[in-house]
Scaffold this active site. Structure first.
Site: not given
Ligand code: DAT
Ligand code: MG
Length: 153
Positions: A11, A51, A59, A87, A93, A104, A114, A117, A130
């Site tokens: 990110k 998203y 948010f 993941r 998250t 993270r 964070n 993704h 995606e």
């Protein structure tokens, strides 16, 4: 366990903090194979598509503003159980709950910053969706890593 492809992104905070290499390195050393990569800036339309599941969340606007705020490094990784394994490497998250040793948990503190993704392994088809959103088919490369036979029985 099936070989599959999953979508991953460093990110804007990861790019600004010089963490692209670290993120790539961890996934690469685990044994997953990089099959696509793109340094790019996400526009508002792509952010809203990507998203989309969060469109009704409070948010959402902050999230799309953040993800479009600077360059990202978008990637496709391939390997056994790739989506779930990435993941697990990412951690929870909210970095405050992410275990040390996860990306993270090692590199982030705040939910809205964070660093990484990864496609949701609990949302069937999220990885393919995606990947299609970010990459054209010809941008994904078919090749073998020389350590393939030492990674898989
Ligand atoms: P993940 O990125 O682990 O897949 P998610 O899909 O639930 O998590 O949410 C997408 C991103 O939105 C997440 O990385 C950070 C942000 N986010 C999630 N929940 C949030 C909340 N309650 N407040 C602020 N930002 C949130
Ligand atoms: Mg998610």
């Amino acid at each position: 366990m099936a070989r599959e492809r999953t979508f991953v992104m460093a990110k804007p905070d990861a790019v600004q903090r010089g963490l692209i290499g670290e993120i790539v390195s961890r996934i690469e050393e685990r044994g997953l194979k990089l099959v696509g990569g793109k340094f790019m800036q996400i526009d508002d339309e792509l952010a809203r598509d990507h998203y989309g599941e969060h469109v009704d969340k409070p948010f959402f606007d902050d999230l799309t503003t953040f993800i479009t705020s600077g360059p990202v490094f978008a990637m496709v990784w391939e390997g056994q159980d790739a989506t779930r394994q990435v993941r697990q490497m990412m951690g929870e998250t909210d970095p405050a709950d992410a275990a040390p040793g996860t990306i993270r948990g090692d590199y982030a503190l705040d939910l809205g910053r964070n660093v990484i993704h990864g496609s949701d392994h609990e949302d069937p088809g999220a990885n393919e969706r995606e990947i299609d959103l970010f990459f054209d088919e010809e941008e994904l490369l078919d090749y073998e890593r020389i350590d393939g036979e030492w990674l898989y029985e």
